[in-house]
Design a protein around this motif. Structure first.
Motif, PDB file in Angstrom:
ATOM      1  N   THR A   1      31.009  31.578  50.463  1.00 23.52           N
ATOM      2  CA  THR A   1      30.662  31.070  49.030  1.00 23.52           C
ATOM      3  C   THR A   1      29.541  30.380  48.970  1.00 23.52           C
ATOM      4  O   THR A   1      29.291  29.318  49.797  1.00 23.52           O
ATOM      5  CB  THR A   1      31.914  30.222  48.497  1.00 23.52           C
ATOM      6  OG1 THR A   1      33.153  30.980  48.308  1.00 23.52           O
ATOM      7  CG2 THR A   1      31.583  29.612  47.087  1.00 23.52           C
ATOM      8  N   HIS A   2      28.604  30.628  48.162  1.00 23.55           N
ATOM      9  CA  HIS A   2      27.646  29.819  47.726  1.00 23.55           C
ATOM     10  C   HIS A   2      27.637  28.665  46.697  1.00 23.55           C
ATOM     11  O   HIS A   2      27.805  29.029  45.296  1.00 23.55           O
ATOM     12  CB  HIS A   2      26.199  30.823  47.361  1.00 23.55           C
ATOM     13  CG  HIS A   2      25.955  31.796  48.309  1.00 23.55           C
ATOM     14  ND1 HIS A   2      24.569  32.022  48.734  1.00 23.55           N
ATOM     15  CD2 HIS A   2      26.764  32.666  49.166  1.00 23.55           C
ATOM     16  CE1 HIS A   2      24.594  32.738  49.997  1.00 23.55           C
ATOM     17  NE2 HIS A   2      25.834  33.512  50.017  1.00 23.55           N
ATOM     18  N   TRP A   3      28.099  27.711  47.012  1.00 24.46           N
ATOM     19  CA  TRP A   3      28.626  26.582  46.370  1.00 24.46           C
ATOM     20  C   TRP A   3      27.640  26.125  45.058  1.00 24.46           C
ATOM     21  O   TRP A   3      27.912  25.982  44.200  1.00 24.46           O
ATOM     22  CB  TRP A   3      29.182  25.364  47.155  1.00 24.46           C
ATOM     23  CG  TRP A   3      30.437  25.944  48.184  1.00 24.46           C
ATOM     24  CD1 TRP A   3      30.126  26.142  49.202  1.00 24.46           C
ATOM     25  CD2 TRP A   3      31.513  26.058  47.416  1.00 24.46           C
ATOM     26  NE1 TRP A   3      31.358  26.645  49.964  1.00 24.46           N
ATOM     27  CE2 TRP A   3      32.257  26.467  48.837  1.00 24.46           C
ATOM     28  CE3 TRP A   3      32.163  26.186  46.357  1.00 24.46           C
ATOM     29  CZ2 TRP A   3      33.710  26.745  48.604  1.00 24.46           C
ATOM     30  CZ3 TRP A   3      33.526  26.285  46.587  1.00 24.46           C
ATOM     31  CH2 TRP A   3      34.335  26.491  47.527  1.00 24.46           C
ATOM     32  N   LYS A   4      26.419  26.149  45.494  1.00 26.45           N
ATOM     33  CA  LYS A   4      25.426  25.640  44.344  1.00 26.45           C
ATOM     34  C   LYS A   4      25.151  26.824  43.177  1.00 26.45           C
ATOM     35  O   LYS A   4      25.037  26.198  42.270  1.00 26.45           O
ATOM     36  CB  LYS A   4      24.033  25.359  45.210  1.00 26.45           C
ATOM     37  CG  LYS A   4      23.794  24.319  46.219  1.00 26.45           C
ATOM     38  CD  LYS A   4      24.051  22.982  45.102  1.00 26.45           C
ATOM     39  CE  LYS A   4      23.298  21.800  46.091  1.00 26.45           C
ATOM     40  NZ  LYS A   4      23.544  20.369  45.301  1.00 26.45           N
ATOM     41  N   ALA A   5      25.514  27.977  43.858  1.00 30.72           N
ATOM     42  CA  ALA A   5      25.575  28.920  42.545  1.00 30.72           C
ATOM     43  C   ALA A   5      26.696  28.853  41.762  1.00 30.72           C
ATOM     44  O   ALA A   5      26.602  29.201  40.499  1.00 30.72           O
ATOM     45  CB  ALA A   5      25.786  30.425  43.093  1.00 30.72           C
TER      46      ALA A   5
ATOM     47  N   ALA B   1      25.662  22.068  49.200  1.00 32.10           N
ATOM     48  CA  ALA B   1      25.488  23.361  49.542  1.00 32.10           C
ATOM     49  C   ALA B   1      26.616  23.507  50.641  1.00 32.10           C
ATOM     50  O   ALA B   1      26.885  24.925  50.975  1.00 32.10           O
ATOM     51  CB  ALA B   1      24.061  23.604  49.981  1.00 32.10           C
TER      52      ALA B   1
ATOM     53  N   TRP C   1      30.137  40.197  52.662  1.00 32.08           N
ATOM     54  CA  TRP C   1      29.425  39.387  52.211  1.00 32.08           C
ATOM     55  C   TRP C   1      28.100  38.637  52.769  1.00 32.08           C
ATOM     56  O   TRP C   1      28.059  39.209  54.033  1.00 32.08           O
ATOM     57  CB  TRP C   1      30.244  38.121  51.824  1.00 32.08           C
ATOM     58  CG  TRP C   1      31.514  38.507  50.722  1.00 32.08           C
ATOM     59  CD1 TRP C   1      31.865  39.761  50.489  1.00 32.08           C
ATOM     60  CD2 TRP C   1      32.355  37.726  50.225  1.00 32.08           C
ATOM     61  NE1 TRP C   1      32.999  39.616  49.618  1.00 32.08           N
ATOM     62  CE2 TRP C   1      33.210  38.206  49.349  1.00 32.08           C
ATOM     63  CE3 TRP C   1      32.545  36.218  50.112  1.00 32.08           C
ATOM     64  CZ2 TRP C   1      34.343  37.592  48.754  1.00 32.08           C
ATOM     65  CZ3 TRP C   1      33.438  35.680  49.480  1.00 32.08           C
ATOM     66  CH2 TRP C   1      34.509  36.326  48.693  1.00 32.08           C
TER      67      TRP C   1
ATOM     68  N   GLU D   1      25.660  32.078  54.469  1.00 33.17           N
ATOM     69  CA  GLU D   1      24.407  31.320  54.635  1.00 33.17           C
ATOM     70  C   GLU D   1      24.161  31.162  56.098  1.00 33.17           C
ATOM     71  O   GLU D   1      25.226  31.000  56.915  1.00 33.17           O
ATOM     72  CB  GLU D   1      24.477  29.934  54.222  1.00 33.17           C
ATOM     73  CG  GLU D   1      24.260  29.971  52.558  1.00 33.17           C
ATOM     74  CD  GLU D   1      23.017  30.367  51.891  1.00 33.17           C
ATOM     75  OE1 GLU D   1      21.965  30.272  52.688  1.00 33.17           O
ATOM     76  OE2 GLU D   1      22.829  30.234  50.581  1.00 33.17           O
TER      77      GLU D   1
END
Length: 275
Positions: free
Chosen positions: A149-153, A160, A202, A205
């Motif tokens: 999961t891209h948490w900042k998004a 992050a 997916w 990062e």
């Protein structure tokens, strides 16, 4: 067709382990006894009846990250109350352990459960520490989803690296094979949904950590899935690691979590302590 994979047999874990009712009974009994002696803090991460986390805290907190253990059950069975005792190993190492429940299929879709676990992780972020997410079976799938999961998004206020590491035990990372099994009767996935919910597709990062662990007695498909995500994500800059647990089947593979002296607990404690 010669050489075709019998997906029904490969993914029917209960048929492969006929003694599973006794294992489930032992889980429930041991978990209840553990909660009696180690009452958890109950945390709500949503309004739903199952949107709850049991947080077990050690006498002395010695880790920079907490571990969140996500249970299995093919996204359609069980809850956190079966797994409380698995916190014992990490508590002995001074590591907090969070054990969430989630709403089950067919009441919701798998993608909804992924979102619930993201909400649970965001709730745990209030404690101002990262999460190492461990998970078993369907929980291994959810652990991988949280890692990628891209948490900042989702929320710029989140770190992050909210989830810097995941430890997937007997995980499922490619869901398309389940379309050909009775498991999908309650999941109701079509091909597009199965692909959307497959974390192997997916883009995680780089710099994250993923361990994929599987019992030696599990089906070839479970071995293939764990090896595949290790190879695929390893090629995307994730520090991946595959491990086989000698003598373990799909349901006994998680037993070492309850043992403070097990290599599994040592590895998770090291991840939580940043070692």
């Amino acid at each position: 067709m010669a050489g075709a994979i019998d997906y029904e047999a490969e993914y029917d874990n209960r048929a492969r382990v006929p003694e599973h009712p006794a294992i489930f009974e032992a889980w429930a009994r041991d978990a209840a006894a553990f909660r009696e002696s180690h009452p958890p803090l109950e945390i709500a991460y949503g309004a739903g009846a199952r949107q709850r986390i049991d947080l077990f805290r050690p006498t002395e907190d010695r880790a920079r990250a907490a571990v969140m253990f996500v249970h299995g059950g093919y996204w359609q069975a069980l809850d956190r109350s079966f797994f409380s005792h698995l916190a014992a190993g990490l508590l002995a190492h001074g590591v907090q352990v969070a054990v969430p429940s989630y709403t089950l299929c067919p009441e919701v879709r798998i993608e909804d459960i992924v979102e619930e676990m993201r909400r649970a992780a965001r709730e745990m972020a209030r404690f101002d520490r990262p999460l190492v997410v461990a998970g078993h079976s369907a929980g291994g799938h959810l652990a991988a989803c949280l890692l990628a999961t891209h948490w900042k998004a989702i929320d710029k206020a989140l770190p992050a690296a909210l989830v810097p590491a995941a430890y997937a035990i007997s995980g499922l990372f490619e869901l398309e094979p389940l379309l050909q099994t009775k498991v999908n009767a309650r999941l109701g996935m079509d091909l597009a949904e199965a692909r959307r919910a497959s974390p192997i597709l997916w883009e995680p990062e780089p710099g994250l950590v993923l361990d994929a662990v599987v019992g030696s007695e599990e089906s070839g498909e479970y071995h293939r899935q764990s090896r595949a995500i290790v190879e695929t994500w390893g090629g995307k800059g994730v520090a991946t690691r595959f491990e086989m647990l000698a003598g373990a089947n799909h349901f006994t593979a998680i037993a070492p979590l309850a043992d403070p002296a097990s290599p599994m607990v040592a590895r998770l404690a090291a991840l939580a302590k940043g070692e």
